[in-house]
Design a protein around this motif. Structure first.
Motif, short mmCIF file in Angstrom:
data_model
loop_
_atom_site.label_atom_id
_atom_site.label_comp_id
_atom_site.label_asym_id
_atom_site.label_seq_id
_atom_site.Cartn_x
_atom_site.Cartn_y
_atom_site.Cartn_z
N VAL A 155 3.54 13.62 -26.43
CA VAL A 155 2.58 14.07 -25.43
C VAL A 155 1.63 12.90 -25.21
N MET A 156 1.68 12.33 -24.01
CA MET A 156 0.76 11.24 -23.68
C MET A 156 -0.57 11.87 -23.29
N VAL A 157 -1.65 11.44 -23.93
CA VAL A 157 -2.98 12.01 -23.67
C VAL A 157 -3.96 10.92 -23.28
N THR A 158 -4.88 11.29 -22.43
CA THR A 158 -6.00 10.44 -22.07
C THR A 158 -7.24 11.08 -22.66
N VAL A 159 -7.91 10.36 -23.55
CA VAL A 159 -9.09 10.90 -24.21
C VAL A 159 -10.33 10.41 -23.50
N GLY A 160 -11.34 11.25 -23.44
CA GLY A 160 -12.59 10.87 -22.80
C GLY A 160 -13.58 10.35 -23.80
N GLU A 161 -13.66 11.02 -24.93
CA GLU A 161 -14.60 10.61 -25.97
C GLU A 161 -13.87 9.84 -27.06
N ARG A 162 -14.58 9.05 -27.78
CA ARG A 162 -13.99 8.25 -28.85
C ARG A 162 -13.55 9.15 -30.00
N LEU A 163 -12.31 8.96 -30.42
CA LEU A 163 -11.77 9.73 -31.54
C LEU A 163 -11.98 8.98 -32.85
N GLN A 164 -12.09 9.73 -33.94
CA GLN A 164 -12.25 9.15 -35.28
C GLN A 164 -11.07 9.60 -36.15
N ALA A 165 -10.60 8.71 -37.02
CA ALA A 165 -9.53 9.07 -37.95
C ALA A 165 -9.97 10.29 -38.77
N GLY A 166 -9.07 11.25 -38.91
CA GLY A 166 -9.36 12.48 -39.65
C GLY A 166 -9.91 13.60 -38.79
N GLN A 167 -10.31 13.30 -37.57
CA GLN A 167 -10.82 14.31 -36.65
C GLN A 167 -9.70 15.29 -36.29
N VAL A 168 -10.05 16.54 -36.05
CA VAL A 168 -9.08 17.57 -35.67
C VAL A 168 -9.24 17.85 -34.18
N VAL A 169 -8.11 17.83 -33.46
CA VAL A 169 -8.12 18.06 -32.01
C VAL A 169 -7.30 19.32 -31.72
N PRO A 170 -7.88 20.30 -30.99
CA PRO A 170 -7.12 21.51 -30.67
C PRO A 170 -6.18 21.28 -29.48
N PHE A 171 -5.00 21.91 -29.54
CA PHE A 171 -4.02 21.85 -28.46
C PHE A 171 -3.45 23.24 -28.22
N VAL A 172 -2.93 23.46 -27.02
CA VAL A 172 -2.19 24.67 -26.69
C VAL A 172 -0.86 24.22 -26.09
N LEU A 173 0.23 24.65 -26.70
CA LEU A 173 1.57 24.33 -26.21
C LEU A 173 2.08 25.53 -25.42
N HIS A 174 2.53 25.28 -24.19
CA HIS A 174 2.97 26.34 -23.29
C HIS A 174 4.49 26.29 -23.15
N PHE A 175 5.13 27.46 -23.29
CA PHE A 175 6.58 27.57 -23.27
C PHE A 175 7.04 28.42 -22.09
N ARG A 176 8.25 28.14 -21.62
CA ARG A 176 8.79 28.85 -20.46
C ARG A 176 8.97 30.35 -20.74
N HIS A 177 9.51 30.71 -21.90
CA HIS A 177 9.80 32.11 -22.19
C HIS A 177 8.89 32.71 -23.25
N GLY A 178 8.52 31.92 -24.23
CA GLY A 178 7.68 32.43 -25.32
C GLY A 178 6.21 32.35 -24.97
N ARG A 179 5.42 32.85 -25.88
CA ARG A 179 3.97 32.83 -25.67
C ARG A 179 3.42 31.43 -25.93
#
Length: 175
Positions: A138-162
């Motif tokens: 997943v190629m992402v463009t970040v706006g704020e500076r990330l730090q090693a160890g930081q946790v980033v939330p994601f939502v993965l969307h599927f065609r048939h599943g939730r």
């Protein structure tokens, strides 16, 4: 029409025992075929051979720490399908990034592998997909500076599943 002629016509259309038996047999054949098919489909579905809905699990989320002040980086996940029907990952979103898109690296053998945007990623029934820098990510463009160890939330969307909510830990590339 005379009386005897009228009786002949009436008798010609009168059902006889033989004609009734033939009619019942003709009607029984499609009914028996339908019931046999219904029983077969019921047994097939009951045994699980018809498949079960996709059951998606996501883990091992990582986001590479952008280097040299860049805004673009990549995120990776392991996606497992515990169900009996394949599914497709169609998009990935995050409130912590400005933009995200599914991409696939193509090996050309020349050292510089081009990256193609991909509309979806197949998740096989009973299988898994491990995203990696040399495959799907997943190629992402970040706006704020990330730090090693930081946790980033994601939502993965599927065609048939939730949709599946998960997290990815920011790591240095190569770790």
């Amino acid at each position: 029409m005379t009386g005897s002629a009228r009786r002949g016509v009436t008798q010609a259309w009168r059902p006889t025992r033989g004609r009734l038996r033939e009619a019942h047999l003709a009607a029984a054949a499609p009914v028996i075929a339908f019931l046999a098919g219904l029983c077969g489909l019921t047994a097939w579905a009951g045994s699980g051979a018809a498949g079960t809905p996709p059951r998606i699990a996501v883990d091992d989320g990582r986001v590479f720490l952008p280097y040299a002040g860049k805004e673009n980086t990549a995120a990776f996940f392991r996606i497992s399908n515990l169900g009996g029907t394949e599914d497709q990952l169609v998009s990935v979103t995050s409130p912590a990034v400005e933009h995200s898109v599914l991409s696939r690296h193509r090996s050309t053998g020349t050292g510089a592998d081009p990256m193609d945007m991909t509309g979806s990623v197949d998740i096989p029934a009973g299988g898994s997909v491990q995203m990696s820098p040399s495959g799907v990510d997943v190629m992402v463009t970040v706006g704020e500076r990330l730090q090693a160890g930081q946790v980033v939330p994601f939502v993965l969307h599927f065609r048939h599943g939730r949709a599946v909510e998960t997290i990815a830990v920011v790591v240095r590339p190569g770790s």
